[in-house]
Design an enzyme around this catalytic site. Structure first.
Site, mmCIF file in Angstrom:
data_model
loop_
_atom_site.group_PDB
_atom_site.id
_atom_site.type_symbol
_atom_site.label_atom_id
_atom_site.label_comp_id
_atom_site.label_asym_id
_atom_site.label_seq_id
_atom_site.Cartn_x
_atom_site.Cartn_y
_atom_site.Cartn_z
ATOM 1 N N THR A 354 38.177 -10.575 67.207
ATOM 2 C CA THR A 354 37.769 -11.159 68.484
ATOM 3 C C THR A 354 38.937 -11.928 69.072
ATOM 4 O O THR A 354 39.698 -12.572 68.346
ATOM 5 C CB THR A 354 36.541 -12.081 68.316
ATOM 6 O OG1 THR A 354 36.170 -12.613 69.595
ATOM 7 C CG2 THR A 354 36.817 -13.226 67.363
ATOM 8 N N HIS A 407 31.971 -17.053 51.839
ATOM 9 C CA HIS A 407 32.474 -17.564 50.565
ATOM 10 C C HIS A 407 31.661 -17.056 49.371
ATOM 11 O O HIS A 407 32.079 -17.198 48.219
ATOM 12 C CB HIS A 407 32.452 -19.101 50.592
ATOM 13 C CG HIS A 407 33.455 -19.729 49.682
ATOM 14 N ND1 HIS A 407 34.300 -19.006 48.875
ATOM 15 C CD2 HIS A 407 33.758 -21.046 49.452
ATOM 16 C CE1 HIS A 407 35.073 -19.835 48.182
ATOM 17 N NE2 HIS A 407 34.765 -21.073 48.519
#
Length: 436
Positions: A354, A407
Site C-alpha cells: 500500500t 506476530h
C-alpha cells in the site's frame, strides 16, 4: 409472467443492496437490458433482463437489502410470435412520462418508495445514455442529470470524470449566495436525496450519511484484524536515489517500447517478492492450527477508489517483467477507479503493498489484509540529509517503509530481516534484475 431474481453473486456473497432501478413499472425491456444496480460488499453488479417483456411490478426498492435468488420484480412476457405493439416499443410520450415520473412504488414492507424517475429518485433514469454503474451512482449522489453531461468519449459513453467535470462546472456557474440570505432561500436548491441534514436540539446542523455496504465491510474487517491478530509494525528507510536515477535514464525509452511509465510499484513488487522468497512465512496464512505457506506470489496492490480502499491482485507477479507489472497494475487501478473490478480480481492475494506516500503520508502503520500475515507500506519520498561516512553528509531522496505483520506466525527477527532485505534490493536495483 416471469420473476426477476437476484443473480448468483459469488461464493462468499449472499446478499446485496439495491442502489437504483434503471426501469420503472410499465416500461418495455429487451433481453440483456439493465434493470437495476446492486451494491455488494466488494463490487457493484447489475440485474439484466433475461427476456423481452414489460416490467409489470417492482417488489423491492432502492436501499433495500436482498438475498441471492430473491424475487425483486415481475416481468410480463411478450407473447411468443406476437410482435410488440407500438406502445411497447415507442418512446414514452410526454404525458405518459410525466405520469410514470410521479408514480411511487410500494414495497412489501408498506414503505412508499419513489420510482427511479421521481423528483427525489434521480431523473437520469429517463436518459438512456450509456454510462457505467459507478458514473450513474455518482451522478445520482450529486443530483446531476445524465442528459446534461458532456461526454469526452468518441462513442458518447459517460465516465466518472465526465460527471465530476459537469459537477465542477455547475458549482462554478452557480450564483453566489447573497449576504444575509436566509436558510429558507438556500433550501430551495435541489439536495442530495441520501445525505440528510438534521438540526440538533441546539439548532446546529449535522449531516447524516448512511454507510455504504462496502464501507461497512471495510469497517468490520478492520475491527476483525485488531481483534483476531497480534499485529506489530517495524520500520526502516530507503535511499531512493538509485531508483530515481534508473527511472530518469530509462523512462523515455521504456514508455516508447511498452506504452506505460516506469513507476515505483514495479520496483517495490520485485523487491517484496525477493524478500518473500528469503522469508517465506511472510507469504503464508494461519488456518486452524496450521501455517499455510504459499509457494506462489499473488501480490495485492491497494488502490484508493471513491467507495473506499480496494486491493486488486496481480497474479503470479514473480513471473512478470517490469513492463508487465506496470501494465497490469495500471489496468487494475483504472478498473478500481471505474468500479469495474470483478470479484476474482479482488480475491486470493498472498501479500499486500500500500502506498500512502501518493497522498503525502510521511509515516504510517498499515493494517493487515486478512488472511494475509504481512503488508508493506510505502510513504512520501523526501529530501533529507544523510550521513555517507564519518566525514560526509549528503542530501538524499529518502522514503520510510513500514512492515505490519502477524506476530503469531512471524517473529520480530524475521520481520526486521525481511524489511532490511527489501531496503537492500531497492537501493541496488540491478540486483532485482540479476536475481529475477
Amino acid at each position: 409472467m416471469s420473476e426477476v431474481k437476484v443473480p448468483e453473486l459469488a461464493e462468499s456473497i449472499t446478499e446485496a443492496t439495491i442502489t437504483q432501478w434503471m426501469k420503472s413499472e410499465g416500461d418495455a425491456v429487451t433481453q440483456g437490458e439493465v434493470l437495476a444496480e446492486l451494491e455488494t460488499d466488494k463490487v457493484n453488479m447489475e440485474i439484466m433482463a433475461e427476456q423481452d417483456g414489460r416490467l409489470e411490478k417492482i417488489l423491492r426498492g432502492p436501499g433495500e437489502t436482498v438475498q441471492v435468488g430473491e424475487v425483486v420484480a415481475v416481468l410480463k412476457e411478450i407473447s411468443e410470435g406476437k410482435a410488440a405493439s407500438p406502445e411497447e416499443k415507442a418512446p414514452l410520450s410526454e404525458e405518459k412520462a410525466a405520469s410514470t415520473k410521479n408514480k411511487d412504488i410500494v414495497s412489501p414492507k408498506g414503505e412508499t418508495l419513489h420510482s427511479p424517475g421521481s423528483e427525489t429518485g434521480g431523473e437520469e433514469a429517463f436518459s438512456f445514455r450509456a454510462a457505467s454503474p459507478a458514473a450513474r451512482k455518482l451522478a445520482r449522489e450529486r443530483s446531476i442529470r445524465l442528459d446534461s453531461v458532456k461526454s469526452h468519449d468518441p462513442l458518447g459513453r459517460i465516465s466518472i470524470d465526465d460527471i465530476k467535470a459537469s459537477s465542477e462546472a455547475s458549482q462554478k456557474a452557480a450564483p453566489a449566495r447573497p449576504a444575509g440570505a436566509s436558510n429558507q432561500q438556500q433550501a430551495t436548491t435541489p439536495a442530495n436525496p441520501k445525505p440528510e441534514v438534521k438540526p440538533t436540539s441546539s439548532d446546529r446542523p449535522i449531516e447524516h450519511i448512511p454507510m455504504s455496504r462496502r464501507r461497512q465491510t471495510i469497517a468490520n474487517r478492520l475491527v476483525q484484524v485488531q481483534q483476531n491478530t497480534a499485529m506489530l509494525t517495524t520500520f526502516n528507510e530507503v535511499d531512493m536515489t538509485a531508483i530515481l536515477d534508473v527511472r530518469k535514464r530509462r523512462q523515455e525509452k521504456f514508455v516508447e517500447q511498452h506504452g506505460v511509465k516506469l513507476g515505483f510499484m514495479s520496483f517495490f513488487t520485485k523487491a517484496v517478492i525477493g524478500a518473500l522468497k528469503a522469508f517465506p512465512l511472510l507469504n503464508a496464512e494461519i488456518k486452524g492450527e496450521e501455517f499455510l505457506v504459499k509457494k506462489f506470489y499473488d501480490i495485492g496492490i491497494a488502490v484508493a477508489a471513491d467507495e473506499g480502499l480496494v486491493v486488486p491482485v496481480v497474479r503470479e507477479a514473480d513471473r512478470l517483467s517490469f513492463a508487465e507489472l506496470e501494465q497490469e497494475i495500471a489496468n487494475l487501478a483504472k478498473k478500481a477507479r471505474d468500479n469495474k473490478l470483478s470479484l476474482s480480481e479482488l480475491q486470493g492475494g498472498t501479500f499486500t503493498i500500500t502506498n500512502g506516500g501518493i497522498f503525502g503520508s510521511l509515516l504510517s502503520t498499515p493494517i493487515l489484509n486478512l488472511p494475509q500475515v504481512g503488508i508493506l507500506g510505502m510513504h512520501k519520498i523526501q529530501l533529507r540529509p544523510v550521513a555517507i561516512d564519518k566525514e560526509r553528509m549528503e542530501n538524499r531522496m529518502m522514503m520510510y517503509i513500514a512492515l505490519s505483520y502477524d506476530h503469531r506466525i512471524v517473529d520480530g527477527k524475521e520481520a526486521v530481516s525481511f524489511l532490511a532485505r527489501v531496503k537492500e534490493l531497492l537501493e541496488d536495483p540491478e540486483t532485482l534484475l540479476l536475481e529475477g
